[in-house]
Design an enzyme around this catalytic site. Structure first.
Site, PDB file in Angstrom:
ATOM      1  N   CYS A 108       1.054  -1.380  -0.046  1.00  0.00           N
ATOM      2  CA  CYS A 108       0.073   0.206  -0.183  1.00  0.00           C
ATOM      3  C   CYS A 108       1.049   1.262   0.090  1.00  0.00           C
ATOM      4  O   CYS A 108       1.235   1.851   1.176  1.00  0.00           O
ATOM      5  CB  CYS A 108      -1.008   0.073   1.218  1.00  0.00           C
ATOM      6  SG  CYS A 108      -2.241   1.203   1.106  1.00  0.00           S
ATOM      7  N   GLU A 156     -23.129   2.698  -0.020  1.00  0.00           N
ATOM      8  CA  GLU A 156     -23.298   1.644   0.507  1.00  0.00           C
ATOM      9  C   GLU A 156     -22.064   0.538   0.229  1.00  0.00           C
ATOM     10  O   GLU A 156     -21.910  -0.282   1.105  1.00  0.00           O
ATOM     11  CB  GLU A 156     -24.684   0.971  -0.294  1.00  0.00           C
ATOM     12  CG  GLU A 156     -25.933   1.599   0.205  1.00  0.00           C
ATOM     13  CD  GLU A 156     -27.125   1.132  -0.451  1.00  0.00           C
ATOM     14  OE1 GLU A 156     -28.166   0.990   0.108  1.00  0.00           O
ATOM     15  OE2 GLU A 156     -27.281   1.395  -1.809  1.00  0.00           O
TER      16      GLU A 156
END
Length: 473
Positions: A118, A444
């Site tokens: 990352c 969502e």
């Protein structure tokens, strides 16, 4: 508990450092440059949905605190209640009193983020490490760090990829008397930092978070570059009417109907026996072997990441593997977060247990009572299925949960996405993000990523804390 406020008067912000003054920059939300916060989510949807959730004041407070609004904050800001809880926890881990020096906390964050390649987090914490007075020589790679930090490498890689392998012997090796030994309090803080940044890497990749385009932003290295070039997004023509797939509107209705039927069955059916519960779990665990993405592309680690990674070939392997002896299932009732993990952390690292517990509770209970275009929906069953499926792929079983709900509520493309983001997030692609819940809002899908972040962190912590408990007894 009260978390101290930073000098600027606002909350800590995602990256708690006073980098620019209000006087020189002004009190305004900086314009997002270039690609926007996420390569998966259109910037206008982040701003529009965020405004509807009234999180603008959080962005202002983040700006007052750190002089900028980073992309993780922008994406998490779709869920302000969670973002507030996340802020408090990360501020405590990085900026409040604790057994570890501040620069070493950032180095541990670098080690954790590097296991998942990352660059976003590695680059940021390299800058923070130097800001806190860290030795630039350490940033040449893990071999240039003190032996005490290097000794964390084994437990770092196990926690990141196969936490069920952690034993009390790993704890004993770190705590043994000697020049490079860890105290128990130091080790607890290190373990929380490692699991926090492993899980935050999942969020970065799962939401396609981009590096900031602001040239003043203190990131180094390359962007996480989510794999795949599918440019469709939920709500687009390609997303709603994917060739050869079920119409996205129909997917929503099928999910709604299944939830309704399961709720009715719970009221009407006789109670499922413990034996049936265990059988359902074992079946779900075996079937998770088949839940693997077909479009994973292997790629080599960039040098600025590889230098912090020893044994780069070590990665996630399915808890249950054909032809191999399966590790014993972690029965959640034998070692729970509520009864065991929480109290152990709070005893050895005061206050962080309370904040972690709050963060777990906030995301697990977070609901707007909506699913796609439907409102007034009880989503607790769906949230529970997602959380328990993450724990399932990490070998954790709840005796009182009927795992048939997982199979009913989580279709294959969603399972692939969940497992990828939770277990090997660096392999997440935009296609995976696009191809599940094609008619749902981006907020969502971000909510799912928050559930994955916290479920994954809790799973890893449970294994680590159980090993510490066994060592202590």
């Amino acid at each position: 508990m009260r978390v101290a406020e930073p000098e600027s008067g606002g909350p800590s912000g995602l990256w708690p450092r006073q980098t620019r003054s209000r006087k020189t920059r002004g009190i305004k939300i900086p314009r997002q440059l270039g690609r926007g916060p996420s390569s998966f989510i259109p910037v206008e949807e982040i701003l529009q949905e965020g405004a509807e959730r009234a999180q603008r004041h959080l962005f202002i407070e983040a700006f007052l605190s750190s002089g900028r609004v980073d992309n993780i904050t922008m994406v998490m800001g779709l869920h302000p209640e969670y973002l507030t809880s996340f802020w408090k926890t990360q501020y405590l881990l990085l900026r409040m009193d604790g057994p570890l020096p501040y620069h070493k906390r950032h180095y541990i964050a670098i080690m954790a983020a590097a296991r998942h390649q990352c660059s976003y987090l590695v680059g940021f914490h390299m800058g923070e490490f130097l800001h806190m007075g860290g030795d630039p020589e350490w940033l040449r790679g893990l071999q240039f760090a003190p032996q005490k930090l290097r000794n964390l490498n084994e437990i770092n890689k196990i926690l990141a990829h196969r936490p069920w392998l952690i034993t009390k012997e790993h704890i004993k090796a770190l705590l043994k008397t000697g020049e490079n030994s860890w105290s128990l309090a130091e080790l607890i803080q290190a373990l929380v930092l490692l699991t926090h940044y492993h899980s935050l890497a999942s969020f970065v990749f799962g939401c396609g978070v981009n590096l900031e385009s602001d040239p003043e932003a203190p990131h180094a290295g390359q962007a996480p570059s989510p794999l795949g070039c599918d440019s469709s997004s939920p709500g687009s023509d390609e997303g709603v009417h994917a060739p050869g797939g079920t119409d996205a509107m129909e997917e929503v209705e099928v999910l709604m109907e299944r939830m309704k039927l399961l709720q009715e069955c719970q009221l009407d059916e006789e109670e499922v026996t413990p034996e049936e519960m265990e059988t359902c779990f074992e079946r779900e665990k075996r079937e998770s072997l088949l839940v693997t993405p077909a479009d994973i592309a292997e790629h080599s680690l960039p040098p600025n990441i590889l230098c912090f990674v020893e044994d780069p070939e070590f990665g996630y392997k399915d808890f249950t593997r054909r032809g191999e002896q399966t590790p014993p299932t972690f029965r959640a009732q034998d070692y729970t977060w509520e009864d065991h993990g929480y109290s152990l952390i709070n005893r050895l690292y005061p206050d962080v247990g309370q904040l972690l517990d709050e963060k777990f509770q906030v995301v697990y209970n977070l609901t707007y009572h909506t699913i796609a275009m439907h409102s007034g929906v009880d989503t607790s069953m769906l949230r529970r299925a997602i959380w328990n499926y993450v724990h399932c792929v990490f070998g954790i079983r709840y005796d009182d949960y009927d795992y048939r709900e997982v199979n009913q509520l989580l279709e294959r493309s969603l399972k692939i996405y969940i497992k990828t983001v939770a277990c090997y997030p660096e392999k997440t692609t935009k296609r995976m993000y696009t191809h599940f819940w094609r008619h749902f809002k981006h907020s969502e899908k971000v909510h799912i990523n928050l559930l994955l972040l916290e479920a994954r962190m809790q799973a890893a912590l449970l294994y680590a804390l159980r090993a510490i408990t066994r060592y202590m007894t």
